[in-house]
Motif scaffolding. Structure first.
Motif, PDB file in Angstrom:
ATOM      1  N   ARG A   1       6.664  -7.782 -16.791  1.00 30.16           N
ATOM      2  CA  ARG A   1       6.462  -6.241 -17.648  1.00 30.16           C
ATOM      3  C   ARG A   1       5.479  -5.571 -16.823  1.00 30.16           C
ATOM      4  O   ARG A   1       5.665  -4.406 -16.443  1.00 30.16           O
ATOM      5  N   ARG A   2       4.604  -6.212 -16.118  1.00 28.45           N
ATOM      6  CA  ARG A   2       3.380  -5.534 -15.402  1.00 28.45           C
ATOM      7  C   ARG A   2       4.159  -4.929 -13.959  1.00 28.45           C
ATOM      8  O   ARG A   2       3.797  -3.876 -13.549  1.00 28.45           O
ATOM      9  N   ALA A   3       4.933  -5.982 -13.311  1.00 27.15           N
ATOM     10  CA  ALA A   3       5.525  -5.528 -12.371  1.00 27.15           C
ATOM     11  C   ALA A   3       6.458  -4.310 -12.437  1.00 27.15           C
ATOM     12  O   ALA A   3       6.605  -3.655 -11.501  1.00 27.15           O
ATOM     13  N   LEU A   4       6.977  -4.249 -13.608  1.00 27.21           N
ATOM     14  CA  LEU A   4       7.998  -3.124 -13.889  1.00 27.21           C
ATOM     15  C   LEU A   4       7.321  -1.893 -13.961  1.00 27.21           C
ATOM     16  O   LEU A   4       7.486  -0.851 -13.453  1.00 27.21           O
ATOM     17  N   SER A   5       5.954  -2.074 -14.868  1.00 25.07           N
ATOM     18  CA  SER A   5       5.146  -0.670 -14.974  1.00 25.07           C
ATOM     19  C   SER A   5       4.638  -0.345 -13.611  1.00 25.07           C
ATOM     20  O   SER A   5       4.390   0.789 -13.315  1.00 25.07           O
ATOM     21  N   LEU A   6       4.453  -1.250 -12.574  1.00 31.12           N
ATOM     22  CA  LEU A   6       3.816  -0.708 -11.471  1.00 31.12           C
ATOM     23  C   LEU A   6       4.695  -0.385 -10.228  1.00 31.12           C
ATOM     24  O   LEU A   6       4.687   0.422  -9.094  1.00 31.12           O
ATOM     25  N   GLY A   7       6.210  -0.724 -10.800  1.00 28.85           N
ATOM     26  CA  GLY A   7       6.993  -0.197  -9.759  1.00 28.85           C
ATOM     27  C   GLY A   7       7.616  -1.028  -8.670  1.00 28.85           C
ATOM     28  O   GLY A   7       8.562  -0.926  -8.008  1.00 28.85           O
ATOM     29  N   LEU A   8       7.282  -2.432  -8.971  1.00 30.16           N
ATOM     30  CA  LEU A   8       7.719  -3.487  -7.869  1.00 30.16           C
ATOM     31  C   LEU A   8       9.099  -4.063  -8.575  1.00 30.16           C
ATOM     32  O   LEU A   8       9.813  -4.452  -7.803  1.00 30.16           O
ATOM     33  N   LEU A   9       9.323  -3.807  -9.628  1.00 28.49           N
ATOM     34  CA  LEU A   9      10.711  -4.248 -10.283  1.00 28.49           C
ATOM     35  C   LEU A   9      11.201  -2.874 -10.831  1.00 28.49           C
ATOM     36  O   LEU A   9      10.510  -1.931 -11.214  1.00 28.49           O
ATOM     37  N   ASP A  10      12.500  -2.630 -10.501  1.00 27.89           N
ATOM     38  CA  ASP A  10      13.220  -1.402 -11.138  1.00 27.89           C
ATOM     39  C   ASP A  10      13.654  -1.750 -12.569  1.00 27.89           C
ATOM     40  O   ASP A  10      13.754  -0.679 -13.415  1.00 27.89           O
ATOM     41  N   GLN A  11      14.025  -2.685 -12.884  1.00 27.50           N
ATOM     42  CA  GLN A  11      14.518  -3.216 -14.182  1.00 27.50           C
ATOM     43  C   GLN A  11      14.372  -4.598 -14.624  1.00 27.50           C
ATOM     44  O   GLN A  11      14.301  -5.509 -13.661  1.00 27.50           O
ATOM     45  N   THR A  12      14.461  -5.140 -15.736  1.00 24.33           N
ATOM     46  CA  THR A  12      14.692  -6.524 -15.953  1.00 24.33           C
ATOM     47  C   THR A  12      15.931  -6.813 -16.773  1.00 24.33           C
ATOM     48  O   THR A  12      16.302  -5.724 -17.450  1.00 24.33           O
ATOM     49  N   ALA A  13      16.390  -8.037 -16.732  1.00 16.87           N
ATOM     50  CA  ALA A  13      17.864  -8.234 -17.563  1.00 16.87           C
ATOM     51  C   ALA A  13      17.852  -9.701 -17.541  1.00 16.87           C
ATOM     52  O   ALA A  13      17.296 -10.433 -16.928  1.00 16.87           O
ATOM     53  N   LYS A  14      18.582 -10.061 -18.738  1.00 15.03           N
ATOM     54  CA  LYS A  14      18.611 -11.244 -19.144  1.00 15.03           C
ATOM     55  C   LYS A  14      19.533 -11.990 -18.059  1.00 15.03           C
ATOM     56  O   LYS A  14      19.300 -13.516 -17.876  1.00 15.03           O
ATOM     57  N   ASP A  15      20.317 -11.260 -17.564  1.00 14.06           N
ATOM     58  CA  ASP A  15      21.426 -11.948 -16.542  1.00 14.06           C
ATOM     59  C   ASP A  15      21.249 -10.976 -15.359  1.00 14.06           C
ATOM     60  O   ASP A  15      22.020 -10.204 -15.150  1.00 14.06           O
ATOM     61  N   PRO A  16      20.314 -11.203 -14.753  1.00 13.14           N
ATOM     62  CA  PRO A  16      19.793 -10.298 -13.238  1.00 13.14           C
ATOM     63  C   PRO A  16      21.155 -10.477 -12.336  1.00 13.14           C
ATOM     64  O   PRO A  16      21.441  -9.378 -11.605  1.00 13.14           O
TER      65      PRO A  16
ATOM     66  N   THR B   1       0.747  -1.283  -0.012  1.00 11.70           N
ATOM     67  CA  THR B   1      -0.025  -0.079   0.024  1.00 11.70           C
ATOM     68  C   THR B   1       0.824   1.102  -0.005  1.00 11.70           C
ATOM     69  O   THR B   1       0.530   2.396  -0.764  1.00 11.70           O
ATOM     70  N   HIS B   2       1.844   1.308   0.788  1.00  6.98           N
ATOM     71  CA  HIS B   2       2.864   2.360   0.980  1.00  6.98           C
ATOM     72  C   HIS B   2       3.487   2.643  -0.443  1.00  6.98           C
ATOM     73  O   HIS B   2       3.662   3.800  -0.876  1.00  6.98           O
ATOM     74  N   GLN B   3       3.859   1.565  -1.071  1.00  8.43           N
ATOM     75  CA  GLN B   3       4.715   1.648  -2.341  1.00  8.43           C
ATOM     76  C   GLN B   3       3.932   1.900  -3.477  1.00  8.43           C
ATOM     77  O   GLN B   3       4.386   2.590  -4.473  1.00  8.43           O
ATOM     78  N   LEU B   4       2.769   1.277  -3.542  1.00 10.03           N
ATOM     79  CA  LEU B   4       1.805   1.117  -4.849  1.00 10.03           C
ATOM     80  C   LEU B   4       0.832   2.350  -4.912  1.00 10.03           C
ATOM     81  O   LEU B   4       0.237   2.694  -5.995  1.00 10.03           O
ATOM     82  N   GLY B   5       0.486   2.480  -3.628  1.00 10.43           N
ATOM     83  CA  GLY B   5      -0.762   3.379  -3.244  1.00 10.43           C
ATOM     84  C   GLY B   5      -2.046   2.469  -3.188  1.00 10.43           C
ATOM     85  O   GLY B   5      -1.875   1.411  -3.595  1.00 10.43           O
ATOM     86  N   GLY B   6      -3.170   3.011  -2.614  1.00 12.12           N
ATOM     87  CA  GLY B   6      -4.161   2.101  -2.183  1.00 12.12           C
ATOM     88  C   GLY B   6      -4.953   1.684  -3.280  1.00 12.12           C
ATOM     89  O   GLY B   6      -5.276   0.495  -2.982  1.00 12.12           O
ATOM     90  N   LEU B   7      -5.041   2.240  -4.162  1.00 12.46           N
ATOM     91  CA  LEU B   7      -6.132   1.486  -5.372  1.00 12.46           C
ATOM     92  C   LEU B   7      -5.396   0.543  -6.261  1.00 12.46           C
ATOM     93  O   LEU B   7      -6.123  -0.564  -6.308  1.00 12.46           O
ATOM     94  N   VAL B   8      -4.034   0.429  -6.444  1.00 11.22           N
ATOM     95  CA  VAL B   8      -3.434  -0.938  -6.890  1.00 11.22           C
ATOM     96  C   VAL B   8      -3.337  -1.644  -5.828  1.00 11.22           C
ATOM     97  O   VAL B   8      -3.357  -3.089  -6.027  1.00 11.22           O
ATOM     98  N   ALA B   9      -2.815  -1.436  -4.765  1.00 12.07           N
ATOM     99  CA  ALA B   9      -2.673  -2.392  -3.587  1.00 12.07           C
ATOM    100  C   ALA B   9      -3.993  -3.238  -3.232  1.00 12.07           C
ATOM    101  O   ALA B   9      -3.799  -4.330  -3.036  1.00 12.07           O
TER     102      ALA B   9
END
Length: 236
Positions: free
Chosen positions: A158-173, A137-145
């Motif tokens: 991709r969806r997690a990235l758009s919401l801010g749960l991930l900062d980036q994606t990489a083939k070799d994390p 709730t604190h990180q995403l806001g009440g509506l999304v959470a």
């Protein structure tokens, strides 16, 4: 990442921890997170931890058959991890759920593999009501959470990235995490913790109330800069 892959991997350094999404809550899991915090604090100064999150499916039985005393110890360990004076980088491969999701939400930087998924499953009639609910709730806001917490969900990278749960994606994390850990380790540990606190409090603190803390942080930076300039002139 499979169990066999982990068994064949070289021993992790003191700044690395593995968390499996399917692992039940138990005293050993609490001890693993606590031990990482101990090692990072004993190292002193600026440092970075890399936490590898992975799983083969949602944590459908999280937290498992456990008492509230262990739940309390787990939440305290997570809070200590979250507030630790070191950078926390997580990598996500496979499904991030249960204990891995709890740890993800405490991290400073989050890297997902392209096929990673973040799962908030419904168990025993509802989503687990731990402090992940508060962090979401604190990180995403009440509506999304609200949608995640009330009904559960499984999010693509991709969806997690758009919401801010991930900062980036990489083939070799892991490779990206290693580079970031080296760069983040050069940051001042105390200043990193202060800025994390300022960001955390910004959403719930009035401007006038926050101003003093921000000015104090600026003053410390200016004083340190002046001292460095004075030292450089003295050595010239």
């Amino acid at each position: 990442m499979s169990s066999s892959d982990l068994a064949q991997a070289p021993a992790a350094p003191d700044t690395v921890l593995d968390i499996d999404s399917t692992r039940p809550l138990c005293p050993l899991l609490v001890a693993d997170v606590t031990a990482l915090c101990d090692r990072m604090e004993d190292a002193g100064g600026a440092s970075s931890a890399v936490i590898r999150l992975h799983g083969t499916g949602p944590a459908e039985n999280w937290p498992g058959d456990v008492g509230i005393d262990v739940v309390s110890r787990w939440e305290r360990a997570l809070r200590r991890l979250e507030q630790g004076r070191f950078a926390k980088i997580v990598t996500v491969e496979g499904v991030c759920s249960g204990p891995a999701l709890d740890v993800l939400l405490t991290a400073d930087h989050r890297i997902g593999a392209p096929g990673a998924r973040i799962a908030v499953p419904v168990n025993n009639g509802g989503v687990w009501a731990g402090m992940a609910v508060h962090r979401l709730t604190h990180q995403l806001g009440g509506l999304v959470a609200r949608r995640l917490v009330l009904f559960g969900a499984e999010l693509s990278a991709r969806r997690a990235l758009s919401l801010g749960l991930l900062d980036q994606t990489a083939k070799d994390p892991a490779a990206v995490a290693a580079r970031l850990a080296e760069r983040f380790a050069r940051l001042d540990a105390a200043e990193l913790a202060i800025r994390r606190q300022l960001v955390s409090e910004a959403g719930v603190t009035a401007f006038e109330e926050a101003l003093g803390k921000h000015l104090a942080a600026c003053d410390r930076t200016l004083r340190r800069t002046r001292d460095e300039f004075a030292g450089a002139r003295g050595n010239a």
